[in-house]
Design an enzyme around this catalytic site. Structure first.
Site, PDB file in Angstrom:
ATOM      1  CE  LYS A 177       6.788  92.274   5.199  1.00 41.60           C
ATOM      2  NZ  LYS A 177       6.542  93.415   4.346  1.00 41.60           N
ATOM      3  CE  LYS A 231      14.888  91.737   6.207  1.00 40.33           C
ATOM      4  NZ  LYS A 231      14.191  92.280   5.112  1.00 40.33           N
ATOM      5  CE  LYS A 259      10.967  98.626   7.102  1.00 41.91           C
ATOM      6  NZ  LYS A 259      11.010  99.601   6.051  1.00 41.91           N
TER       7      LYS A 259
END
Ligand code: TYM
Length: 334
Positions: A115, A197, A200
């Site tokens: 992130k 993975k 979103k």
């Protein structure tokens, strides 16, 4: 554990468009486990602000996520379905646990590294201590079991470490939680890059099935899913694209990989993709329909929000009172 009852806690962020990964990796297992435990399912809106949010959008998404929990089959009269930000105990316990967490531990968190790389202009302290807030969520309710996708395993491990450290100093304050990771669907991969993975925040909309996708979109995305040139349907590491399709199929139909491989033996990838798309549509369509109904029932949802925040607060305060005494905060005089 609360009294003799085992407790389940889990949560999901109200950020971005939820994907099939969120459903198969987490939400579906929540529904399956609900009967056995006293369950807390949180819309973790406090975690969401670790990246910049549009306020109106966050408010809307948080409410939509609550609808989705109910639409997926969670019973809000039995399970405590609530917004994290409505229970101030999460923030209070997170502060306390921050003082029992080492920077060295947080430096190892892969999700923080990912992130921070994605949001290089806003690497704030909240993003860094995100796992501590997550530990607070879980420990606040004395959760025995935490059903999550495989990507959350590292956060569960640090939660256990923090709880054990705290208990070692102050006695048995926290229940040590166990992760629950389902067999199928624990790690749903991107349809465009099966090494990554399904997420979103993926920029390529064909990489993810969103829970709001209509049947045509779902069929089209599966048609475009990346496979390989082996031309054989097998469940093995060398064919991650095909394995991902089989995993999704198994999670939606409750088949084992062996059963699925037998079913598609000798058939082409087109047939497999069509069948997977169909299995996903039949899982998502009833949920989407129910969400639409719930959106119309504001009074009912408002009641759920109010009552469940109160219930959650009751349990949270029990733990918090105990923790505050243990660490030596002076008693409040009322
Ligand atoms: P979040 O919101 O990113 O994801 C919610 C749940 O969905 C699972 N998941 C997946 N499972 C399989 N395949 C995928 N591709 C996939 N993508 C997401 C996640 O593992 C998760 O279970 N930090 C958490 C939210 C949280 C939480 C908690 C969870 C906050 N506090 C306490 C459990 C307990 C998160 O961001 O999940």
């Amino acid at each position: 554990m609360i009294g003799d009852t085992k407790v389940l806690f889990s949560g999901m962020q109200a950020t971005g468009n939820l994907t099939l990964g969120n459903y198969l990796g987490a939400l579906k297992n929540w529904v399956n486990l609900s009967d056995e435990y006293l369950c807390f399912y949180s819309v973790v809106d406090m975690h969401s602000i670790t990246v910049r949010q549009d306020p109106a959008e966050l408010r809307k998404r948080a409410r939509n996520l609550l609808h989705l929990y109910i639409a997926a089959g969670l019973d809000p009269e039995k399970a405590v379905i609530y917004f994290q930000s409505h229970v101030s105990g999460h923030a209070e316990l997170a502060w306390i646990l921050n003082c029992f967490t080492y920077m060295g531990e947080l430096n190892r968190m892969t999700q923080f590294k990912d992130k921070a790389a994605k949001h290089a202009d806003n690497i704030n302290a909240g993003l860094y201590t995100y796992p501590v807030l997550m530990a607070a969520d879980i420990l606040l309710y004395q959760a025995d079991v935490v059903p999550v996708g495989a990507d959350q395993m590292q956060h569960l491990e640090i939660t256990r470490d923090i709880a054990q450290r705290f208990n070692k100093i102050y006695g048995d304050v926290f229940t040590i939680p166990e992760p629950f990771i389902g067999k199928a669907g624990a790690r749903v991969m991107s349809l465009q890059n099966p090494e990554k993975k399904m997420s979103k925040s993926d920029e390529n909309p064909n990489a993810s099935i969103y829970l709001t996708d209509d049947p045509d979109t779902i069929v089209r995305k599966f048609k475009r899913a990346v496979t390989d040139s082996e031309g054989m349907i097998a469940y093995r590491d060398e064919q991650p694209g095909v394995r991902n399709l089989l995993d999704i199929y198994c999670a939606c139909t409750n088949h084992t990989p062996e059963e699925a491989v037998n079913e598609f033996a000798g058939q082409g990838y087109g047939t497999l993709k069509g069948a997977v798309a169909e299995s996903v549509v039949s899982v998502l369509r009833p949920i989407q329909d129910r969400v639409k109904e719930l959106e119309k029932d504001k009074a009912y949802i408002d009641r759920i929000i109010k009552e469940n925040a109160e219930k959650a607060e009751y349990y949270a305060n029990k733990t918090l009172r105990k923790v505050k005494r243990k660490i030596g905060y002076p008693d409040r005089i009322r």
